[in-house]
Design a protein around this motif. Structure first.
Motif, PDB file in Angstrom:
ATOM      1  N   ALA A 214      40.336 -11.752 -26.990  1.00  0.00           N
ATOM      2  CA  ALA A 214      38.693 -12.511 -27.103  1.00  0.00           C
ATOM      3  C   ALA A 214      37.769 -11.315 -26.909  1.00  0.00           C
ATOM      4  O   ALA A 214      36.701 -11.267 -27.432  1.00  0.00           O
ATOM      5  N   ALA A 215      37.911 -10.450 -25.926  1.00  0.00           N
ATOM      6  CA  ALA A 215      36.943  -9.634 -25.378  1.00  0.00           C
ATOM      7  C   ALA A 215      36.736  -8.492 -26.557  1.00  0.00           C
ATOM      8  O   ALA A 215      35.692  -8.060 -27.083  1.00  0.00           O
ATOM      9  N   VAL A 216      38.003  -8.269 -26.995  1.00  0.00           N
ATOM     10  CA  VAL A 216      38.076  -7.201 -28.438  1.00  0.00           C
ATOM     11  C   VAL A 216      37.164  -7.699 -29.501  1.00  0.00           C
ATOM     12  O   VAL A 216      36.427  -7.062 -30.245  1.00  0.00           O
ATOM     13  N   ALA A 217      37.616  -8.966 -29.811  1.00  0.00           N
ATOM     14  CA  ALA A 217      36.987  -9.791 -30.922  1.00  0.00           C
ATOM     15  C   ALA A 217      35.639  -9.739 -30.796  1.00  0.00           C
ATOM     16  O   ALA A 217      35.014  -9.550 -31.783  1.00  0.00           O
ATOM     17  N   ALA A 218      35.087 -10.212 -29.561  1.00  0.00           N
ATOM     18  CA  ALA A 218      33.748 -10.324 -29.541  1.00  0.00           C
ATOM     19  C   ALA A 218      33.048  -8.811 -29.534  1.00  0.00           C
ATOM     20  O   ALA A 218      31.959  -8.825 -30.517  1.00  0.00           O
ATOM     21  N   ARG A 219      33.449  -7.896 -29.034  1.00  0.00           N
ATOM     22  CA  ARG A 219      32.996  -6.318 -29.236  1.00  0.00           C
ATOM     23  C   ARG A 219      32.850  -5.911 -30.606  1.00  0.00           C
ATOM     24  O   ARG A 219      31.820  -5.468 -31.197  1.00  0.00           O
ATOM     25  N   LEU A 220      34.151  -6.313 -31.535  1.00  0.00           N
ATOM     26  CA  LEU A 220      34.001  -5.953 -32.641  1.00  0.00           C
ATOM     27  C   LEU A 220      33.209  -6.729 -33.724  1.00  0.00           C
ATOM     28  O   LEU A 220      32.262  -6.215 -34.557  1.00  0.00           O
ATOM     29  N   LEU A 221      32.824  -8.101 -33.230  1.00  0.00           N
ATOM     30  CA  LEU A 221      31.807  -8.903 -34.085  1.00  0.00           C
ATOM     31  C   LEU A 221      30.496  -8.385 -34.068  1.00  0.00           C
ATOM     32  O   LEU A 221      29.829  -8.121 -34.843  1.00  0.00           O
ATOM     33  N   PHE A 222      30.208  -7.962 -32.710  1.00  0.00           N
ATOM     34  CA  PHE A 222      28.891  -7.505 -32.542  1.00  0.00           C
ATOM     35  C   PHE A 222      28.702  -5.869 -32.856  1.00  0.00           C
ATOM     36  O   PHE A 222      27.707  -5.619 -33.105  1.00  0.00           O
ATOM     37  N   GLY A 223      30.005  -5.229 -33.010  1.00  0.00           N
ATOM     38  CA  GLY A 223      29.798  -4.147 -33.674  1.00  0.00           C
ATOM     39  C   GLY A 223      29.431  -4.087 -35.045  1.00  0.00           C
ATOM     40  O   GLY A 223      28.547  -3.537 -35.582  1.00  0.00           O
ATOM     41  N   MET A 224      29.835  -5.194 -35.876  1.00  0.00           N
ATOM     42  CA  MET A 224      29.581  -5.548 -37.148  1.00  0.00           C
ATOM     43  C   MET A 224      28.101  -5.755 -37.301  1.00  0.00           C
ATOM     44  O   MET A 224      27.429  -5.276 -38.206  1.00  0.00           O
ATOM     45  N   ILE A 225      27.706  -6.673 -36.438  1.00  0.00           N
ATOM     46  CA  ILE A 225      26.112  -6.955 -36.243  1.00  0.00           C
ATOM     47  C   ILE A 225      25.280  -6.170 -35.747  1.00  0.00           C
ATOM     48  O   ILE A 225      24.141  -5.815 -36.505  1.00  0.00           O
ATOM     49  N   ASN A 226      25.636  -5.162 -34.859  1.00  0.00           N
ATOM     50  CA  ASN A 226      24.742  -4.023 -34.287  1.00  0.00           C
ATOM     51  C   ASN A 226      24.701  -2.931 -35.305  1.00  0.00           C
ATOM     52  O   ASN A 226      23.585  -2.227 -35.370  1.00  0.00           O
ATOM     53  N   SER A 227      25.596  -2.828 -36.059  1.00  0.00           N
ATOM     54  CA  SER A 227      25.570  -1.680 -37.178  1.00  0.00           C
ATOM     55  C   SER A 227      24.480  -1.881 -38.172  1.00  0.00           C
ATOM     56  O   SER A 227      23.961  -0.771 -38.700  1.00  0.00           O
TER      57      SER A 227
ATOM     58  N   GLU B 165      21.528   0.620 -38.089  1.00  0.00           N
ATOM     59  CA  GLU B 165      21.999   1.818 -38.601  1.00  0.00           C
ATOM     60  C   GLU B 165      21.773   1.757 -40.170  1.00  0.00           C
ATOM     61  O   GLU B 165      21.233   2.955 -40.615  1.00  0.00           O
ATOM     62  N   TRP B 166      21.649   0.715 -40.778  1.00  0.00           N
ATOM     63  CA  TRP B 166      21.617   0.892 -42.309  1.00  0.00           C
ATOM     64  C   TRP B 166      20.774   0.144 -42.808  1.00  0.00           C
ATOM     65  O   TRP B 166      20.173   0.151 -44.283  1.00  0.00           O
ATOM     66  N   TYR B 167      20.149  -1.036 -42.362  1.00  0.00           N
ATOM     67  CA  TYR B 167      19.331  -2.263 -43.110  1.00  0.00           C
ATOM     68  C   TYR B 167      17.977  -1.826 -42.934  1.00  0.00           C
ATOM     69  O   TYR B 167      17.688  -1.213 -41.764  1.00  0.00           O
ATOM     70  N   ARG B 168      17.129  -1.670 -43.906  1.00  0.00           N
ATOM     71  CA  ARG B 168      15.794  -1.390 -43.929  1.00  0.00           C
ATOM     72  C   ARG B 168      14.907  -2.732 -44.608  1.00  0.00           C
ATOM     73  O   ARG B 168      15.243  -2.865 -45.779  1.00  0.00           O
ATOM     74  N   PRO B 169      13.907  -3.055 -44.005  1.00  0.00           N
ATOM     75  CA  PRO B 169      13.318  -4.480 -44.640  1.00  0.00           C
ATOM     76  C   PRO B 169      12.769  -3.929 -45.961  1.00  0.00           C
ATOM     77  O   PRO B 169      12.179  -2.773 -46.056  1.00  0.00           O
ATOM     78  N   GLY B 170      12.757  -4.832 -47.008  1.00  0.00           N
ATOM     79  CA  GLY B 170      12.186  -4.337 -48.498  1.00  0.00           C
ATOM     80  C   GLY B 170      13.196  -3.412 -49.227  1.00  0.00           C
ATOM     81  O   GLY B 170      12.748  -3.124 -50.533  1.00  0.00           O
ATOM     82  N   GLY B 171      14.351  -3.329 -48.478  1.00  0.00           N
ATOM     83  CA  GLY B 171      15.263  -2.313 -49.342  1.00  0.00           C
ATOM     84  C   GLY B 171      16.121  -3.369 -50.350  1.00  0.00           C
ATOM     85  O   GLY B 171      15.710  -4.414 -50.517  1.00  0.00           O
ATOM     86  N   SER B 172      17.160  -2.775 -50.988  1.00  0.00           N
ATOM     87  CA  SER B 172      18.072  -3.538 -51.547  1.00  0.00           C
ATOM     88  C   SER B 172      18.820  -4.476 -51.036  1.00  0.00           C
ATOM     89  O   SER B 172      19.361  -5.582 -51.817  1.00  0.00           O
ATOM     90  N   VAL B 173      18.973  -4.628 -49.805  1.00  0.00           N
ATOM     91  CA  VAL B 173      19.881  -5.596 -48.956  1.00  0.00           C
ATOM     92  C   VAL B 173      18.970  -6.621 -48.503  1.00  0.00           C
ATOM     93  O   VAL B 173      17.965  -6.569 -47.927  1.00  0.00           O
ATOM     94  N   ASP B 174      19.388  -8.062 -48.899  1.00  0.00           N
ATOM     95  CA  ASP B 174      18.581  -9.050 -48.306  1.00  0.00           C
ATOM     96  C   ASP B 174      18.792  -9.632 -46.905  1.00  0.00           C
ATOM     97  O   ASP B 174      19.847  -9.918 -46.612  1.00  0.00           O
TER      98      ASP B 174
END
Lengths: 206, 206
Positions: free
Chosen positions: B162-175, B178-187
């Motif tokens: 469970a702790a590994v899963a929580a960390r991986l899920l928030f790893g995905m969210i927190n990433s 690093e790459w999302y920029r408002p107004g860019g191509s990703v909604d």
């Protein structure tokens, strides 16, 4: 990475002719220091002090701080790129190749934790860093292509954009540098399989 | 966050009596500068220069650099903690509550991108930073508890810790920082749903 002469790890200056570190051991200490206090904020004098070496002894092994950075980033990037060139990433169904890449990249990250940590903190402040960022972009592009292939063959859902999926998958993988510590309670050898379970099969059972 | 007087964004010193920024606008510029060059490396003088204000005009709004940090971290942490206290995170099946938390946390991250970016770079070099790290630990612990509840009810696979899963899920969210920029191509409005699709259902179709 081994330290050739453990007596020098106490921080005592090595004044005799032969430096206490081989090239690999010296690199390991440098990468650790870069990760602790930031590459830009670390001077050659800081590094010599941590190693217990004179600056000239340090320059016997590496021509510059930037060479240390370049060698460390090569270890990380070369390892990740090699995964994409393995047969498991080049032959067979795209979903199997994607699985291979996710597992292999996680294994590289666990094996090369300090070097990959350094790579992920690079912000492009020099030519060496710019080149590393460009190689990361090419890597990401190849992973995106693999996700798109798997979508085209129908084995991966196509209601998530391939580039977004690739970034989220590597967000999960790269997060490992933030919380995984060798010898801690989490088994590094299992992480690749755990990431594949979540990424491909999902956490939900029903 | 709006800038009250856009004329001051050119960097020209504001020498008249009334500063060109309200508290919120000033905070936004400060957080951006902290994210660009690092909190520790940013002096009050750097900040005053970027704002085109005198240091005394800056101190009219905030008592210290650390107060700016504290207010920004509160916006990020308060937003994330509020998601865990919403009815959708407290009532119903654990897998539905987990879905609510993953989506809600992603939405907070997209809405508060600069503040969450700053939060994720905090390394604990002061009391304010230590307190923020402790609140992150409590948050992670609550998410781990939610994953464990979902495993106990049988709706989430239990072959990932469970702790590994929580960390991986928030790893995905927190990433995303690093790459999302408002107004860019990703909604940004879709990211929460994309993350839930990968995390709970998995990418694979067959």
């Amino acid at each position: 990475m081994s330290i050739a002469d453990s007596a020098t790890t106490s921080g005592a200056p090595a004044r005799r002719g032969r430096p206490g570190y081989d090239r690999e051991g010296l690199l390991a200490v440098a990468v650790q220091l870069f990760n602790e206090q930031g590459y830009d904020a670390t001077s050659v004098a800081d590094l010599a002090k941590r190693l217990g070496l004179t600056k000239s002894a340090l320059y016997h092994h590496f021509s510059s701080k930037e060479e240390l950075l370049a060698v460390a980033l090569e270890a990380a990037l070369g390892g990740l790129e090699a995964v994409l060139d393995e047969p498991g990433a080049r032959e067979g169904a795209a979903s199997d190749r994607l699985r291979h890449v996710l597992t292999g990249a996680t294994d590289v990250l666990v094996a090369q934790l300090p070097a990959v940590t350094l790579l992920l903190r690079v912000r492009g402040n020099s030519a060496v860093e710019q080149a590393a960022l460009e190689r990361r972009r090419v890597f990401d592009h190849r992973v995106t292509g693999l996700v798109a292939e798997a979508q085209a063959e129908g084995s991966v859902r196509d209601d998530v954009d391939a580039a977004v999926a690739a970034r989220l998958l590597f967000g999960m993988i790269n997060s490992v540098v933030e919380w995984y510590r060798p010898g801690g309670s989490v088994d590094g050898d299992r992480l690749g399989a755990d990431i594949v379970r979540i990424a491909l099969d999902g956490l939900r059972t029903a």
